[in-house]
Motif scaffolding. Structure first.
Motif, PDB file in Angstrom:
ATOM      1  N   GLY A   1      -6.960  48.970 -29.002  1.00 58.85           N
ATOM      2  CA  GLY A   1      -7.166  49.933 -27.932  1.00 58.85           C
ATOM      3  C   GLY A   1      -5.912  50.721 -27.682  1.00 58.85           C
ATOM      4  O   GLY A   1      -4.859  50.501 -28.287  1.00 58.85           O
TER       5      GLY A   1
ATOM      6  N   GLN B   1      -4.570  51.293 -24.481  1.00 61.12           N
ATOM      7  CA  GLN B   1      -3.989  51.055 -23.154  1.00 61.12           C
ATOM      8  C   GLN B   1      -2.475  50.979 -23.190  1.00 61.12           C
ATOM      9  O   GLN B   1      -1.801  51.584 -22.369  1.00 61.12           O
TER      10      GLN B   1
ATOM     11  N   ILE C   1      -0.812  54.331 -23.580  1.00 62.13           N
ATOM     12  CA  ILE C   1      -0.916  55.148 -22.352  1.00 62.13           C
ATOM     13  C   ILE C   1       0.120  54.711 -21.336  1.00 62.13           C
ATOM     14  O   ILE C   1       0.802  55.523 -20.708  1.00 62.13           O
TER      15      ILE C   1
ATOM     16  N   SER D   1      -8.824  43.476 -26.667  1.00 64.12           N
ATOM     17  CA  SER D   1      -9.438  44.304 -25.631  1.00 64.12           C
ATOM     18  C   SER D   1     -10.836  44.727 -26.029  1.00 64.12           C
ATOM     19  O   SER D   1     -11.484  45.468 -25.322  1.00 64.12           O
TER      20      SER D   1
ATOM     21  N   GLN E   1     -11.580  46.662 -28.207  1.00 63.79           N
ATOM     22  CA  GLN E   1     -11.588  47.994 -28.808  1.00 63.79           C
ATOM     23  C   GLN E   1     -10.985  47.933 -30.208  1.00 63.79           C
ATOM     24  O   GLN E   1     -10.191  47.054 -30.504  1.00 63.79           O
TER      25      GLN E   1
ATOM     26  N   ARG F   1      -8.022  61.384 -25.969  1.00 64.54           N
ATOM     27  CA  ARG F   1      -9.285  61.141 -25.261  1.00 64.54           C
ATOM     28  C   ARG F   1      -9.106  60.111 -24.164  1.00 64.54           C
ATOM     29  O   ARG F   1      -9.504  60.302 -23.031  1.00 64.54           O
ATOM     30  N   ALA F   2      -8.483  58.991 -24.551  1.00 65.15           N
ATOM     31  CA  ALA F   2      -8.288  57.918 -23.566  1.00 65.15           C
ATOM     32  C   ALA F   2      -7.408  58.391 -22.411  1.00 65.15           C
ATOM     33  O   ALA F   2      -7.673  58.114 -21.233  1.00 65.15           O
TER      34      ALA F   2
ATOM     35  N   SER G   1      -9.291  60.781 -20.028  1.00 65.92           N
ATOM     36  CA  SER G   1     -10.473  60.288 -19.321  1.00 65.92           C
ATOM     37  C   SER G   1     -10.145  59.114 -18.420  1.00 65.92           C
ATOM     38  O   SER G   1     -10.333  59.173 -17.216  1.00 65.92           O
ATOM     39  N   GLN G   2      -9.604  58.070 -19.013  1.00 58.04           N
ATOM     40  CA  GLN G   2      -9.322  56.900 -18.154  1.00 58.04           C
ATOM     41  C   GLN G   2      -8.115  57.147 -17.258  1.00 58.04           C
ATOM     42  O   GLN G   2      -8.062  56.733 -16.135  1.00 58.04           O
ATOM     43  N   ALA G   3      -7.124  57.810 -17.817  1.00 63.80           N
ATOM     44  CA  ALA G   3      -5.867  57.933 -17.081  1.00 63.80           C
ATOM     45  C   ALA G   3      -5.671  59.320 -16.530  1.00 63.80           C
ATOM     46  O   ALA G   3      -4.557  59.812 -16.439  1.00 63.80           O
TER      47      ALA G   3
END
Lengths: 101, 649, 173
Positions: free
Chosen positions: A56, A58, A61, C121, C123, C135-136, C139-141
């Motif tokens: 992922g 995360q 980010i 996770s 993913q 994208r992540a 959208s999420q952040a």
């Protein structure tokens, strides 16, 4: 075929310890600041490492934001540093002790 | 129908008006408000009293209780604002208002030159409010409000001339002595509340009378507690010491508060609670003995006093003793009769003495008076009327009441009668002594004073005359039973307040007034009159005529010790000083120096000292050195991680 | 031992060495330059951990902007080499060393067990592509993204205000 997490973490801890040593043992304010940035980077590395292991995006980010925040903090921190330096004309933190009782 | 609460309220309004506005609006305003409020109250009171009295004589003596709403409702305790009109409170109301009005009028003249005129009348009005609350209250708590109020006003008025040290001290002494009595009274109230669950008269006394066996054991304690309060308020042994000192206050104050009204509150309470006392022979005995002893003791002291007001003060104490003596033998109605007649003649005596003092320009020592009857005729004749009354010479008022008391006492205990009999003789003696020293013989004062002598203005003499008429004819309401059962109006009016107690002949024995045979009664009357006349004659021989003063002088020379003892009031004040006040002051000192300063303050100071100390120690952590702070962070984090990482394992 | 691991270890070593140089060296300019190198090495590490975008950001923003800022300030204020005077705080140094060693020990002992981590996770593993990351991120952040722009504004203002009093000096950018 990827980097094992253990390696990543070892490097991270090593850099972190270095940064800590620099922050606590040096008197030069600039050096202390740089050491703190080093610690930040060590943490970033660790997070990316975990992210790679776990999958992922995360981790990436989080580090992205961490870097942005570090930039902001560096700017303000340097501004403070300059102001203090102008006042005291020294960057030896031992000598900047206005809060002493 | 005029509500009862209006009666105390009018003087209270007077108090507010005189107190708040009197200083600015002048003497006329104060006079109008101060005297007017009491006048209005008197009129309204009689408007209620006359129909009520007519009803009582017509056979309906039911008390009228007016309730105005609840005051306290807490758990089982319920106390209302309520006032009660029954024969006893009606009697008190009648003379408290009327005599109070007369004294207010008198004060206008007596105090006209006084700077604090407004203050005087506001206090006097406040007193009337308190006294009326006391007598009209329908339960012990309202009564107690008035009880405390009169004590307060007594203090305020005694110490009216507060700049003078002696006045201030006398005021304090009165208040503290009263307080001691009040303490006993309060204990009594608590016991009553605990035993009966209520403080309302119309519930307590019928309950006690109906079930004597159930309540009798506690009665002794309750009655004695109430009696302690009465001793304080009515100046009996051993709490009488404040009354002579209270003479430091203005004379009308002495007349109103310390003769006619406040001091009779104790007798009122005993009469009100007669059921309690009758259920406890022990309490009755105590009351009678204390009353009798006080009567004699005070009379003895009165014979050797040289200040005219002091004589009257001890006389008051003595007469109050008679009233309690009467109650103690079960003759509550006779005691109240004496309250009434005493109000008339004692107020008159005080006001008369005030007139004398006024004429003498402030002098109160009788040794410097003499022959004043020519200069102050009205004062003289009215004073004489009062003296005849107090001495018990028929047909003046005092004769009837005192005689009734002595008759009742003789039926119960001849020894007590002997004490009362002796005191009566002494009373006559010392009162006529005053008359002869003051009004007869040659003037012994200075020339200046002689020129100053003058009769008092009408505002003062008219009340004197009115009171003299009452002192002379007032006894006729209580004609002895000798002349027929319906002759005694007073008894017909007041008997309902002494209800019969059902059951138990053993209890009844001490409770009813014993009967005397006609012959005995006549003999007793003759004896009373005899000793009164004897007292008069002795006084005349000693203090009047050409050889005036020689016999007393020889007596003093022959018995110097006795004279010293008596004229120094048996050194009672000195005794109290040594036994009570001094140890108490030392105790207070100890509490101050040791407990308060050392311990309590020390504790607090120690607390602040510790805070300061810890601050001084913690100061060392603020080095101002950033690296130290960072180091502390690090060590903390290490500790935290170690704990989290290793401890749970 | 695979290639990725090998290169990563190498990069890590370089980063460590130059970081050490930074900590030790007394000349601020030289320290700075050393840490720049260290950060480059870290960027290489990022690439090996499938985060090329981050590596680019690291080089451009961190090494390229932040450290350059440091450099500017250092040069501007003409900061000299740190004095040789003795630092009379032996206890502080002692405690600091003790603390650091302790911390390192604790962390390393946990690190040894890091091989046991098995959670995912859910993913798919990150690839080198930027598009999924974007994208992540958006959208999420999205919220933190916007918030962080406000943060930058705030820091900009703060830095400006702190510098404003001096008329002669030049404000920090």
């Amino acid at each position: 075929m990827s980097v094992p997490l253990t390696d990543v973490l070892v490097v991270s801890v090593a850099l972190f310890a270095l940064g800590l040593a620099g922050a606590l043992l040096r008197r030069n304010a600039i050096t202390i600041f740089l050491s703190i940035e080093l610690m930040l980077n060590a943490a970033n590395l660790a997070i990316v490492g975990f992210g790679a292991k776990v999958g992922g995006y995360q981790g990436q980010i989080v580090v992205f934001f961490a870097i942005v925040v570090a930039a902001a903090e560096a700017a303000v921190g340097l501004a403070i540093f300059v102001a203090v330096f102008r006042h005291h004309e020294t960057i030896d933190v031992n000598k900047i002790n206005l809060l002493k009782w | 129908m005029i509500p009862l609460w209006l009666l105390p309220l009018l003087p209270f309004a007077g108090f507010l008006l005189c107190g708040l506005l009197g200083r600015r609006l002048g003497k006329t305003f104060v006079t109008v408000c101060g005297v007017g409020s009491v006048a209005l109250t008197t009129v309204l009171a009689y408007a209620r009293l006359v129909p009520y009295a007519a009803g009582v004589f017509g056979g309906n003596a039911a008390p009228v209780v007016e309730r105005y709403g609840s005051w306290i409702r807490a758990g089982n305790v319920a106390v209302d604002f309520a006032m009660r009109l029954d024969p006893l409170s009606a009697l008190m109301l009648s003379f408290v208002t009327f005599v109070g009005l007369l004294i207010h009028v008198y004060s206008v003249g007596y105090m006209h030159a006084e700077e604090g005129y407004w203050r005087y009348f506001s206090y006097l009005n406040l007193f009337m409010f308190s006294m009326l609350t006391l007598v009209l209250g329908a339960n012990f708590l309202i009564l107690f409000v008035g009880w405390e109020g009169v004590g307060l006003c007594s203090y305020l008025l005694i110490a009216f001339d507060y700049q003078k040290e002696s006045s201030a001290r006398a005021g304090r002494k009165a208040f503290v002595a009263n307080r001691v009595g009040d303490f006993g009274f309060l204990i009594g109230l608590f016991l009553i509340l605990g035993l009966f669950g209520t403080l309302e008269f119309d519930r307590i006394f019928p309950a006690a009378a109906a079930a004597p066996g159930r309540f009798a054991p506690a009665m002794t304690a309750i009655a004695l507690c109430l009696f302690v309060g009465a001793c304080g308020k009515s100046a009996q042994l051993p709490l009488y010491v404040w009354l002579p000192d209270a003479m430091a206050g203005p004379t009308p104050v002495s007349a109103l508060i310390h003769a006619a009204t406040m001091v009779t509150a104790g007798v009122y309470v005993v009469a009100r609670a007669n059921v309690f006392f009758r259920l406890s022979p022990t309490a009755m005995a105590v009351v009678a003995i204390v009353g009798g002893a006080t009567a004699l003791f005070a009379a003895i002291i009165g014979t050797a006093q040289t200040d005219i007001k002091k004589v009257l003060a001890y006389s008051t104490i003595s007469q109050l003793g008679y009233m309690f003596l009467a109650c103690g033998v079960g003759a509550f109605v006779a005691g109240m009769f004496h309250v009434l007649t005493h109000a008339f003649f004692k107020a008159l005596l005080f006001l008369g003495s005030g007139s004398v003092i006024h004429g003498m320009g402030g002098e109160q020592d009788m040794r410097r008076m003499g022959g004043l009857r020519r200069a102050l005729p009205v004062t003289f004749w009215t004073f004489l009327a009062a003296t005849l009354a107090i001495a018990g010479i028929p047909i003046w008022a005092g004769f009837f009441s005192k005689d009734e008391i002595l008759g009742a006492v003789f039926a119960r205990n001849p020894i007590l009668w002997g004490i009362g009999f002796l005191a009566a003789g002494l009373t006559s003696f010392y009162m006529f002594r005053v008359v002869y020293l003051t009004f007869f013989g040659t003037f012994r004062g200075t020339e200046e004073e002689k020129r100053h002598l003058h009769e008092s203005p009408p505002s003062m003499t008219i009340p004197l005359v009115i009171l003299a008429v009452l002192s002379t004819a007032g006894g006729l309401v209580g004609l002895p039973a000798l002349l027929g059962p319906r002759a005694n109006l007073f008894h017909r009016f007041l008997d309902p307040i002494v209800p019969p107690i059902t059951g138990g002949a053993a209890l009844g024995r001490g409770a009813q007034v014993a009967e005397l045979s006609r012959g005995t009664e006549i003999a007793l009357i003759a004896a009373s009159v005899g000793i009164a006349l004897l007292g008069w004659i002795v006084a005349r021989v000693c203090y009047s005529g050409d050889r005036a003063g020689t016999i007393p002088e020889r007596f003093v020379r022959a018995f110097p010790g006795v004279h010293l003892l008596v004229s120094n009031k048996f050194y009672v004040d000195e005794l109290y000083e040594a036994v009570i006040y001094r140890p108490f002051r030392r105790l207070s000192r100890m509490f101050w120096k040791v407990v308060d300063t050392l311990v309590i303050d020390g504790l607090i100071n120690a607390g602040s000292f510790l805070v300061e100390l810890s601050g001084d120690l913690l100061r060392f952590f603020t080095t101002g050195n950033v690296r130290n702070y960072a180091l502390t962070f690090l060590l903390g984090i290490v500790a935290l991680l170690a704990y989290l990482g290793w401890a749970p394992r | 031992m695979n290639a990725a691991r090998l290169i990563f270890d190498l990069a890590g070593a370089v980063a460590f060495v130059f970081a050490a140089v930074m900590v030790v060296h007394r000349n601020p300019i030289k320290s700075l330059l050393a840490i720049v190198v260290s950060f480059f090495a870290l960027a290489a590490g990022f690439v090996l951990l499938s985060a090329p975008f981050l590596a680019a950001i690291q080089v451009i923003v961190y090494a390229g902007a932040i450290l350059v800022l440091f450099l500017f300030v250092t040069m501007l204020l003409n900061l000299q080499t740190e004095e040789e005077t003795a630092d009379r705080r032996p206890f502080q140094k002692l405690f600091a060393l003790v603390g650091i060693v302790a911390l390192a020990a604790i962390l390393l002992s946990d690190v040894r067990r890091s091989g046991e981590i098995t959670g995912t996770s859910g993913q798919p593993p990150a690839t080198g592509a930027v598009e999924p990351l974007a994208r992540a991120l958006f959208s999420q952040a999205a919220l933190p993204f916007e918030a962080v722009s406000v943060l930058l504004l705030a820091s900009l203002t703060g830095a400006y205000v702190l510098m404003r009093r001096e008329r002669s000096g030049s404000a920090a950018p």
